[in-house]
Design an enzyme around this catalytic site. Structure first.
Site, mmCIF file in Angstrom:
data_model
loop_
_atom_site.group_PDB
_atom_site.id
_atom_site.type_symbol
_atom_site.label_atom_id
_atom_site.label_comp_id
_atom_site.label_asym_id
_atom_site.label_seq_id
_atom_site.Cartn_x
_atom_site.Cartn_y
_atom_site.Cartn_z
ATOM 1 N N CYS A 171 1.037 22.759 -35.578
ATOM 2 C CA CYS A 171 0.084 22.904 -34.442
ATOM 3 C C CYS A 171 -1.556 23.814 -34.323
ATOM 4 C CB CYS A 171 0.564 23.915 -33.174
ATOM 5 S SG CYS A 171 2.109 22.863 -33.377
HETATM 6 N N1 PCA Z 1 5.215 22.757 -33.518
HETATM 7 C C1 PCA Z 1 4.928 23.471 -35.130
HETATM 8 C C2 PCA Z 1 4.222 22.000 -35.385
HETATM 9 C C3 PCA Z 1 5.017 20.698 -34.317
HETATM 10 C C4 PCA Z 1 6.129 21.732 -33.049
HETATM 11 O O1 PCA Z 1 5.527 21.042 -32.299
HETATM 12 C C5 PCA Z 1 4.383 24.672 -34.893
HETATM 13 O O2 PCA Z 1 4.085 25.562 -34.624
HETATM 14 O O3 PCA Z 1 2.758 24.296 -35.720
#
Ligand code: PCA
Length: 239
Positions: A171
């Site tokens: 993310c």
């Molecule tokens: N959260 C992850 C990657 C995909 C998602 O929904 C993250 O916190 O990086």
């Protein structure tokens, strides 16, 4: 009519999570648009008045290598005015409005999607971190009007916080790449919203019902359009 194009991006399967709200929310906005937004008060100007709004969704893979290329391809194709990326933050109690993307990512984490939950947690704990872009700035600020959005959440009773970063996993890396791109496209507003787990019980535990998460991202779109049409001179980031 002024045409405004919005991309709402979310992720597909995320190991260990039954329902990734970022997928559901982006689909709901693309399918149903701003349906069900509450009527604005008599003194408040409706940011959607006179707007021909088109919302498209993008579904990204939970992968350092794939997430940004997928979103970037969609940006090139759609040429949006506003980009709202979303992702799940498992430990969030409510909606977390991300202030900045940091130039840091976990090492070797691309393989984490193939690990079980405990192994994945261990991998995070032991992971070393490295810059996403060794030549890039330490962080980029969001381009979303966080102050207005959080004020709006308060009015609608949506639990939310300001967050200093979206972690060091996919993310955050996606957000960093998005803001690096947006730095060269000043006419586009872009940001990242971390969503909590889906919790339909509405109790004290972490998470929020899916409908409330959909409503929250609609509010984000609404306030961002307001700012897009009429940029304010006051600081937009500090709540
Ligand atoms: N959260 C992850 C990657 C995909 C998602 O929904 C993250 O916190 O990086």
């Amino acid at each position: 009519m002024e045409q405004i194009k919005v991309i709402v991006a979310g992720y597909d399967h995320y190991e260990g999570v039954d329902v990734n709200p970022s997928y559901q929310v982006s689909q709901a906005l693309a399918e149903h648009g701003m349906e069900g937004m509450r009527p604005v008060g008599p003194t408040e100007e409706d940011p959607l008045e006179g707007v021909d709004l088109a919302i498209s969704s993008v579904t990204m893979s939970v992968s350092f290598a794939k997430a940004w290329p997928i979103l970037h391809e969609a940006i090139e194709r759609v040429r949006p005015d506003i980009i709202i990326a979303t992702g799940l933050k498992r430990r969030a109690r409510g909606i977390a409005m991300e202030r900045c993307a940091v130039n840091l990512k976990e090492d070797d984490a691309d393989d984490r999607e193939n690990l079980g939950e405990q192994e994945s947690r261990d991998a995070v704990r032991h992971a070393s971190r490295q810059p996403i872009d060794p030549q890039g700035p330490a962080a980029y600020w969001t381009r979303l009007p966080l102050r207005a959005i959080l004020h709006d959440f308060g009015t609608c009773g949506i639990p939310a916080t300001l967050s200093s970063d979206a972690g060091t996993y996919v993310c955050n890396a996606l957000f960093y790449n998005l803001l690096a791109w947006a730095a060269g496209h000043k006419d586009v507003l872009a940001g990242f919203v971390s969503l909590p787990l889906v919790n339909e019980s509405g109790g004290q535990e972490c998470g929020l019902p899916l409908d409330q998460q959909i409503q929250a991202v609609r509010e984000v779109v609404n306030e961002t359009i307001r700012y897009y049409r009429r940029p304010s001179s006051s600081p937009i980031l500090i709540a």
